[in-house]
Design an enzyme around this catalytic site. Structure first.
Site, PDB file in Angstrom:
ATOM      1  N   ALA A 374       0.847  -1.187   0.000  1.00  0.00           N
ATOM      2  CA  ALA A 374       0.000   0.000   0.000  1.00  0.00           C
ATOM      3  C   ALA A 374       0.881   1.234   0.000  1.00  0.00           C
ATOM      4  CB  ALA A 374      -0.904   0.003   1.230  1.00  0.00           C
ATOM      5  N   GLU A 410      -0.959   3.011   6.988  1.00  0.00           N
ATOM      6  CA  GLU A 410      -1.032   4.119   6.023  1.00  0.00           C
ATOM      7  C   GLU A 410      -1.680   5.351   6.642  1.00  0.00           C
ATOM      8  OE1 GLU A 410       0.806   3.502   3.638  1.00  0.00           O
ATOM      9  OE2 GLU A 410       0.825   1.317   3.824  1.00  0.00           O
ATOM     10  N   HIS A 413       0.783   7.297   8.611  1.00  0.00           N
ATOM     11  CA  HIS A 413       1.648   8.120   7.765  1.00  0.00           C
ATOM     12  C   HIS A 413       1.027   9.480   7.446  1.00  0.00           C
ATOM     13  CE1 HIS A 413       5.084   5.702   6.808  1.00  0.00           C
ATOM     14  NE2 HIS A 413       4.415   4.745   6.204  1.00  0.00           N
TER      15      HIS A 413
HETATM   16 ZN   LIG Z   1       5.014   2.851   5.481  1.00  0.00          ZN
END
Ligand SMILES: [Zn+2]
Ligand SMILES: *[C@@H]1O[C@H](CO)[C@@H](O)[C@H](O)[C@H]1NC(C)=O
Ligand SMILES: *[C@@H]1O[C@H](CO)[C@@H](O)[C@H](O)[C@H]1NC(C)=O
Length: 989
Positions: A374, A410, A413
């Site tokens: 991903a 994700e 992030h």
């Molecule tokens: Zn990462």
């Protein structure tokens, strides 16, 4: 980014886990070693290398830097001593591992952009032609730049693009005449030479018109497809990290060059375009293309180029709040789980980070062809289908958990990476280590029953400790220059070691300090960039207030020993008669005779001690060799443990008496007195210490005896991982029966208890245990297991519509398929292949694909490998690593896969692209079982011949060689010991 089948993967995030085998080192004679060490230090001083990278080569550059200042700073930089560049030196003389070609470094090519021109904002127009026979895109962009120094040229990045025209204008739209436009292909620079000078402190517009190809290499702006109602449908998507934004539009493609992006995409009327920001308008003024309209997206916040994304497709979506999950129409129903957990995890993070998610929306898209697991593009997260789409009754519990983890990773992030971004890729670990650590918290927040915090041990910590014991490992913070080097560090060290030392830090600072400092760090650097020292600074300030650390020590001082040095220590404790404890540290190396290098390496080690009464005490090894802890344990206490909950990133060894007492404690129900994390730790430490010769195999194997009574997942998972190494060494020997008998005897009771059936509402960790235990029982050939699996598979084959009806427990499908295909012949294989082609569920596809590698017919495996390398065979390019890993794991297929890789080397490189990260995975898995000199030499000569072509896989090749050499040595030194133990062991259950 989350990887899928490359070195970084979480074991539970990927059923084809790339396992790192144990490794040891080549012995260097003592006098030779001393000479080499001397040469090494002379080299260091002469070249004045200030790099901590092990890649630094002696005498290559900067001879002019020889001055006292440099020498002094060398003396101060203690950690350097540990990152022996001995790797390259010793190996040439003892003819072990070939040297890593460091062509870019040696050429001393500076690939960084000049700093005096910075982009302020981009306006980008793109028209992708998503049609068979065309697959190109046209683009134009206007970049507003800030100039800080008079300059007569502009340098930015561009790769694989055709530049049609370039204009430069001042802020009043007056043209600045362009003298020349040229490419520096080596550095992927587009250089615009001007007749006059750009003035300092002024702004200019750079207008560029360009064309590109929607490639099929899964990088940059690329094409993907799927089949619905027997029609192939195409889409276009992006994957930019680390250095591929420059393949979609010319740009200042370094993470510190943040800018605002306003994107416009022309699309066919029957498709949709999405990007990082919401669409604000659609207009139908696309010149010469009546079937197209323009989608205009809102301007973004300041962000790095690698986080820009767009997808043009005929996908549909389901939404909840600001979340939308997109998939091909017939897979949309599988998006429910993701759209349910996404908002929950986001909410948890908003609180955890103390900052609201700054964008108006989040799209998550399942892309049929996707090189990684991903990618965290800001506001538009892309996934491969199998890590986003979950179908109840078909996908397994493990898939569900993996989806939760990848989504949580994700989303983490969006703050750590997107909002605050590392200045350069050498601090990649900050990004990935944090996201990897925090993903466990995020996943835990939606389902505490998964016990994610304990799973961390087997998913990250243990895996990292294995790789990081290699000489060809690297410091977590590493100098990188060219794209191959950058891609190379998206590995277990950046992800898992990063996460592990962050977890350790949280342990010794305490939750509160950690949490407050983290929030402060993010707030202070929003929309900007940061380096690891910035984080240490904030953590130190916060910890001073609460006095969380020993006097006068900064977080930087402690953490530098972990981020700048390669490897980690083994802590050895010796209890004295009077209850004193002597504790020392030395670098854990797989050849413990290699003390020459290890004496230099010392860490700040947080020590926690727990005795059999449950009393916990704490102390530090303050970057010192040895300490004495007076009266640490009362003399009559039977045992003690160090590294409670395995919070620290190190291994622990004890005096023999304590090991024996611990082994006694584990027997019967006694093991429950020790928490499951520490049981997993003991197994993992003992087996690895034995491998390297720090501990006798008699003790290490005796630790495993208690497993007959173990029912928790984490200790079992740790045990199976370690036993699989022995499995690998025995499977091709004449003594596998001995190994098999022992293994079956320790897992039989649990196997009988678990059965193939799940009860409703079972604990998920019990489900995971069933998967592991039953899978291993069948692999060992336990008759009852094989019979049941084969029967279930035959029942499925006999059903009227196998694509619609499948009664096999989703959590056991992989075991059932694999066992039946292994036991069966071509008919079983073809049946599974057809199911593979027909299924609409990506997680199911993955499992079937993995199982197809279980055949015992070598020609079938050969055909299977061939298909994985053939366009339109039904196997997607992004699954090639899975196919190779699975075939290699099969003892019948291992040599075949290796040979296939060698014979087809050029073809593979062409098919995947020369710098594809899949190459690393192929190299690693196809050499995984090597344990003879013949095999080592064969691979070595292959590597030497093709070295220049290994590109991003060079380090992996070196690690694989080290591993193979270690295995070979292990066979000579320990195989008989283990065999004898297995012959004599008595199981009482
Ligand atoms: Zn990462
Ligand atoms: C692709 O289609 C567009 C629009 O019809 C056209 O302008 C372009 O030249 C085509 N490119 C190729 C390579 O056929
Ligand atoms: C799908 O299309 C192919 C090629 O056009 C054709 O040979 C095949 O019969 C079609 N299958 C179905 C189920 O329509």
């Amino acid at each position: 980014m989350t990887h899928n089948n490359h070195s970084e993967n979480l074991s539970m995030m990927d059923t084809v886990t790339t396992k790192y085998g144990k490794t040891t080192f080549v012995t260097v004679s003592k006098s030779l070693a001393i000479i080499l060490l001397v040469i090494f230090f002379i080299c260091l001083i002469v070249t004045g290398l200030l790099t901590y990278s092990f890649t630094s080569t002696c005498g290559s550059k900067n001879d002019t830097d020889v001055n006292s200042e440099v020498i002094i700073s060398q003396e101060k930089s203690e950690p350097l001593k540990c990152n022996e560049n001995l790797i390259t030196t010793t190996t040439t003389t003892t003819s072990t591992t070939p040297k890593i070609p460091r062509k870019f470094l040696n050429e001393n090519l500076n690939i960084r952009l000049p700093e005096h021109i910075k982009p302020h904002s981009y306006q980008i127009n793109l028209i992708p032609f998503i049609q068979e026979g065309n697959f190109t895109f046209h683009g134009e962009e206007t970049i507003l730049i800030n100039v800080s120094k008079n300059s007569n040229h502009i340098t930015l990045h561009s790769d694989s693009l055709l530049i049609d025209s370039v204009n430069v204008m001042n802020i009043n739209n007056e043209s600045v005449s362009v003298k020349d436009v040229r490419m520096d292909t080596k550095r992927q620079f587009l250089i615009i030479d001007l007749d006059g000078f750009l003035q300092a402190n002024k702004q200019y517009y750079v207008y560029i018109q360009f064309k590109g190809v929607l490639n099929n290499m899964l990088e940059g702006f690329y094409r993907s497809s799927y089949v619905e109602n027997n029609i192939t449908r195409w889409l276009a998507a992006t994957q930019f990290q680390a250095t591929d934004a420059r393949k979609a539009f010319p740009c200042f493609d370094e993470p510190a060059f943040k800018a605002k992006f306003q994107i416009n995409i022309a699309r066919m009327k029957n498709m949709t375009a999405i990007s990082n920001m919401p669409r604000i308008d659609t207009t139908d003024d696309v010149k010469h293309l009546p079937d197209y309209v323009w989608d205009h997206f809102q301007e973004s916040l300041p962000m790095s180029t690698y986080l820009v994304a767009f997808v043009v497709s005929d996908f549909q979506n389901i939404s909840r709040g600001i979340f939308s999950v997109w998939a091909r129409p017939s897979a949309l129903s599988q998006a429910k789980f993701a759209v349910e957990i996404g908002p929950m995890i986001l909410k948890y993070y908003e609180k955890f980070f103390g900052i609201d998610y700054p964008l108006p929306k989040i799209d998550m898209v399942a892309i049929p062809d996707f090189s990684e697991g991903a990618m965290e593009n800001w506001g538009l997260i892309t996934y491969r289908e199998a890590v986003l789409l979950y179908e109840k009754g078909i996908s397994s519990t493990a898939s569900k958990q993996r989806i939760a983890h990848v989504v949580a990773h994700e989303l983490a992030h969006q703050w750590f990476g997107n909002l605050v971004t590392p200045t350069w890729w050498e601090d990649l670990w900050l990004n990935e280590g944090f996201a990897t650590y925090v993903e466990f918290l995020g996943s835990y927040s939606v389902n505490p029953k998964w016990k994610d915090l304990d799973l961390f041990l087997v998913s990250e910590l243990h895996e990292s400790l294995i790789l990081d014991a290699l000489k060809s490992s690297h410091p977590i913070s590493v100098k990188v220059n060219n794209p191959d080097e950058i891609n190379d560090i998206f590995d277990r060290i950046s992800y898992s070691k990063g996460a592990s030392i962050i977890r350790m830090m949280k342990g010794f600072l305490g939750d509160e300090v950690f949490h407050l400092a983290l929030q402060k760090y993010l707030k202070n650097r929003m929309y900007k960039n940061a380096e690891q020292d910035d984080l240490w600074q904030t953590l130190t300030e916060e910890s001073l207030e609460i006095k969380a650390l020993p006097n006068n020590v900064s977080v930087k001082e402690i953490m530098d020993t972990w981020t700048l040095q390669t490897g980690y220590p083994v802590v050895t404790a010796n209890k004295q008669q009077n209850g004193d404890l002597i504790i020392n540290q030395q670098r854990y190396l797989l050849d413990r005779n290699n003390a020459v290098t290890t004496d230099q390496c010392l860490w700040w080690v947080p020590i926690t001690i727990m005795d059999s009464m449950g009393t916990v005490s704490e102390t530090w090894l303050k970057k010192e060799k040895e300490i004495l802890v007076e009266q640490a344990i009362s003399p009559e206490i039977p045992w003690y443990l160090i590294n409670v909950q395995q919070n620290g990133y190190y291994r622990v060894n004890y005096d023999e008496q304590n090991w024996k007492s611990l082994i006694n404690q584990l027997q019967g129900n006694g093991h429950r007195l020790i928490q499951s994390t520490n049981r997993a730790q003991m197994i993992d430490d003992a087996m690895n210490l034995a491998f390297a010769g720090y501990l006798s195999y008699d003790i290490a194997l005796n630790v495993t005896l208690y497993l007959t009574n173990e029912r928790e997942y984490v200790p079992w998972k740790a045990a199976i991982t370690n036993l699989q190494f022995l499995h690998k060494m025995f499977i091709r020997s004449g003594y596998f029966d001995k190994f098999k008998i022992y293994l079956i005897s320790i897992l039989r009771d649990f196997y009988i208890e678990l059965t193939f059936k799940e009860s409703s509402n079972e604990d998920p960790t019990r489900v995971l245990n069933r998967m592991e235990i039953i899978d291993y029982a069948c692999k060992l050939g336990l008759k009852d297991c094989v019979l049941q699996a084969v029967q279930q598979f035959q029942n499925w084959r006999n059903s009227a519509n196998p694509d619609k009806e499948n009664l096999i427990n989703p959590d056991l499908r992989q075991t059932v398929y694999c066992t039946a295909i292994s036991d069966g012949g071509q008919e079983e294989w073809e049946f599974a292949w057809n199911r593979y082609l027909n299924t609409n569920v990506a997680t199911d596809k993955e499992i079937l694909l993995t199982s197809l590698a279980c055949s015992k017919d070598i020609w079938i495996l050969s055909r299977f490998l061939e298909r994985s390398l053939t366009e339109n065979s039904g196997i997607r390019k992004h699954d090639i690593a899975r196919v190779f890993a699975s075939v290699s794991e099969n003892p019948v297929g291992h040599d075949l896969a290796y040979r296939f890789m060698k014979i087809n080397w050029d073809r593979i490189r062409e098919y995947l692209g020369p710098s594809s990260m899949f190459m690393s995975s192929l190299v690693r898995s196809s050499t995984d079982k090597f344990n003879t000199e013949e095999e080592v030499n064969d691979f070595k000569s292959f590597f030497e011949r093709k070295k220049e072509q290994f590109g991003v896989a060079v380090r992996t090749a070196q690690q694989s060689l080290e591993q193979a050499e270690a295995n070979t040595k292990w066979m000579k030194e320990y195989f008989n010991t283990v065999k004898n133990w297995l012959e004599n062991v008595r199981i009482i259950s």
